[in-house]
Design an enzyme around this catalytic site. Sequence first.
Site, PDB file in Angstrom:
ATOM      1  N   LYS A 202      -4.717 -29.094 -24.675  1.00  0.00           N
ATOM      2  CA  LYS A 202      -4.781 -27.656 -24.406  1.00  0.00           C
ATOM      3  C   LYS A 202      -6.018 -27.286 -23.597  1.00  0.00           C
ATOM      4  CE  LYS A 202      -3.143 -26.488 -29.067  1.00  0.00           C
ATOM      5  NZ  LYS A 202      -3.543 -25.777 -30.317  1.00  0.00           N
ATOM      6  N   GLY A 203      -7.036 -28.138 -23.687  1.00  0.00           N
ATOM      7  CA  GLY A 203      -8.366 -27.757 -23.221  1.00  0.00           C
ATOM      8  C   GLY A 203      -8.450 -27.271 -21.784  1.00  0.00           C
TER       9      GLY A 203
ATOM     10  N   GLU B 235      -8.574 -32.022 -16.068  1.00  0.00           N
ATOM     11  CA  GLU B 235      -9.110 -32.127 -17.434  1.00  0.00           C
ATOM     12  C   GLU B 235     -10.304 -31.188 -17.595  1.00  0.00           C
ATOM     13  OE1 GLU B 235      -8.748 -32.879 -20.312  1.00  0.00           O
ATOM     14  OE2 GLU B 235      -8.084 -34.917 -20.709  1.00  0.00           O
ATOM     15  N   ASP B 236     -10.468 -30.655 -18.779  1.00  0.00           N
ATOM     16  CA  ASP B 236     -11.656 -29.848 -19.048  1.00  0.00           C
ATOM     17  C   ASP B 236     -12.886 -30.747 -19.172  1.00  0.00           C
ATOM     18  OD1 ASP B 236     -10.329 -30.862 -21.272  1.00  0.00           O
ATOM     19  OD2 ASP B 236     -11.248 -29.433 -22.637  1.00  0.00           O
TER      20      ASP B 236
ATOM     21  N   ASP C  75     -15.094 -37.457 -21.832  1.00  0.00           N
ATOM     22  CA  ASP C  75     -16.109 -37.817 -22.825  1.00  0.00           C
ATOM     23  C   ASP C  75     -16.142 -39.345 -22.930  1.00  0.00           C
ATOM     24  OD1 ASP C  75     -17.870 -37.897 -24.928  1.00  0.00           O
ATOM     25  OD2 ASP C  75     -16.749 -36.585 -26.249  1.00  0.00           O
TER      26      ASP C  75
ATOM     27  N   LYS D 219     -19.090 -35.650 -19.195  1.00  0.00           N
ATOM     28  CA  LYS D 219     -20.126 -35.902 -20.207  1.00  0.00           C
ATOM     29  C   LYS D 219     -20.337 -37.403 -20.287  1.00  0.00           C
ATOM     30  CE  LYS D 219     -20.202 -35.235 -25.114  1.00  0.00           C
ATOM     31  NZ  LYS D 219     -19.695 -34.370 -26.197  1.00  0.00           N
TER      32      LYS D 219
ATOM     33  N   PHE E 257     -22.266 -31.173 -27.793  1.00  0.00           N
ATOM     34  CA  PHE E 257     -20.929 -30.716 -28.172  1.00  0.00           C
ATOM     35  C   PHE E 257     -20.702 -29.352 -27.541  1.00  0.00           C
ATOM     36  CE2 PHE E 257     -17.333 -29.458 -30.458  1.00  0.00           C
ATOM     37  CZ  PHE E 257     -16.764 -30.598 -30.999  1.00  0.00           C
TER      38      PHE E 257
ATOM     39  N   ASP F  87     -12.466 -26.354 -27.423  1.00  0.00           N
ATOM     40  CA  ASP F  87     -12.509 -25.853 -28.802  1.00  0.00           C
ATOM     41  C   ASP F  87     -13.467 -26.625 -29.708  1.00  0.00           C
ATOM     42  OD1 ASP F  87     -10.900 -28.270 -28.905  1.00  0.00           O
ATOM     43  OD2 ASP F  87     -10.358 -27.660 -30.933  1.00  0.00           O
TER      44      ASP F  87
ATOM     45  N   ARG G 198     -11.920 -21.359 -27.816  1.00  0.00           N
ATOM     46  CA  ARG G 198     -11.286 -21.621 -26.517  1.00  0.00           C
ATOM     47  C   ARG G 198     -11.315 -20.382 -25.626  1.00  0.00           C
ATOM     48  NH1 ARG G 198      -8.522 -26.603 -26.802  1.00  0.00           N
ATOM     49  NH2 ARG G 198      -7.499 -27.065 -28.777  1.00  0.00           N
TER      50      ARG G 198
HETATM   51  C1  PRP Z   1     -10.387 -33.288 -25.360  1.00  0.00           C
HETATM   52  C2  PRP Z   1     -10.439 -33.021 -23.862  1.00  0.00           C
HETATM   53  C3  PRP Z   1      -9.978 -34.310 -23.266  1.00  0.00           C
HETATM   54  C4  PRP Z   1     -10.473 -35.344 -24.258  1.00  0.00           C
HETATM   55  C5  PRP Z   1     -11.720 -35.972 -23.738  1.00  0.00           C
HETATM   56  O1  PRP Z   1      -9.094 -33.059 -25.806  1.00  0.00           O
HETATM   57  O2  PRP Z   1      -9.597 -31.959 -23.501  1.00  0.00           O
HETATM   58  O3  PRP Z   1      -8.575 -34.380 -23.167  1.00  0.00           O
HETATM   59  O4  PRP Z   1     -10.742 -34.663 -25.492  1.00  0.00           O
HETATM   60  O5  PRP Z   1     -12.200 -36.924 -24.612  1.00  0.00           O
HETATM   61  P1  PRP Z   1     -12.275 -38.485 -24.276  1.00  0.00           P
HETATM   62  O6  PRP Z   1     -12.810 -38.631 -22.880  1.00  0.00           O
HETATM   63  O7  PRP Z   1     -13.234 -38.974 -25.331  1.00  0.00           O
HETATM   64  O8  PRP Z   1     -10.922 -39.087 -24.437  1.00  0.00           O
HETATM   65  P2  PRP Z   1      -8.698 -32.890 -27.354  1.00  0.00           P
HETATM   66  O9  PRP Z   1      -8.156 -34.195 -27.845  1.00  0.00           O
HETATM   67  O10 PRP Z   1      -9.849 -32.295 -28.103  1.00  0.00           O
HETATM   68  O11 PRP Z   1      -7.468 -31.881 -27.284  1.00  0.00           O
HETATM   69  P3  PRP Z   1      -7.406 -30.377 -26.695  1.00  0.00           P
HETATM   70  O12 PRP Z   1      -7.481 -30.506 -25.179  1.00  0.00           O
HETATM   71  O13 PRP Z   1      -6.083 -29.894 -27.161  1.00  0.00           O
HETATM   72  O14 PRP Z   1      -8.563 -29.588 -27.248  1.00  0.00           O
END
Ligand code: PRP
Length: 175
Positions: free
Chosen positions: A41-42, A97-98, A101, A129, A150, A157, A163
């Site tokens: 969703k991000g 992607e938002d 990580d 990040k 964070f 979120d 969000r």
């Molecule tokens: C978050 C973000 C990325 C992912 C990044 O999604 O939107 O998709 O984590 O993390 P990574 O590089 O460690 O894989 P999340 O799983 O929190 O779902 P959301 O987008 O629905 O909030």
Amino acid sequence: MAERLRKLFDEHEIVRAVQRLAQAISRDFDDQEIVLVSVLKGSFMFTSDLVREMKGPVIVDFLRVSSYGTDTRTSGTVTLTKDLETDIEGRNVIIVEDIIDSGLTLRSIRDMLLARRPRSLKICALVDKRARREVEIEGDYVGFSIEDGFIVGYGIDYAERYRNLPAIFVVQEDE
Ligand code: PRP
């Protein structure tokens, strides 16, 4: 309990970053059609602002993957819970992607989409990040680079909250 938030990037900085990204994409693709793959969703807010700044022909589609738990983290793969409706074979695709990580989510999505034989596949991330990266993956278009922290807001979120915030904040550690 409410977390303490410190503003990291305000609305104006985000607007400028999004414009910069849209311009870079438009420069690279000119009048070619692009399929933007927004990862829910991000990235919903980022995607909606980004497409408004893009001048060439754009198709928007969405996918969703499960958050990785301990098991999937070990294997490094995530499960697709909502697939695209667009056939991307032979097309120019940009994953939106938002945040990158660990990089596990993006690597998984990238490999899955590459198997569908797009003409090109790029990655556009609002925030890169870097401190906790576990796999080698780089964004082709990156809005902000941060080391760690964070962050929430602008689609991102903390336990599904925040969000809706129009800026990006760091959740403060308790001292
Ligand atoms: C978050 C973000 C990325 C992912 C990044 O999604 O939107 O998709 O984590 O993390 P990574 O590089 O460690 O894989 P999340 O799983 O929190 O779902 P959301 O987008 O629905 O909030």
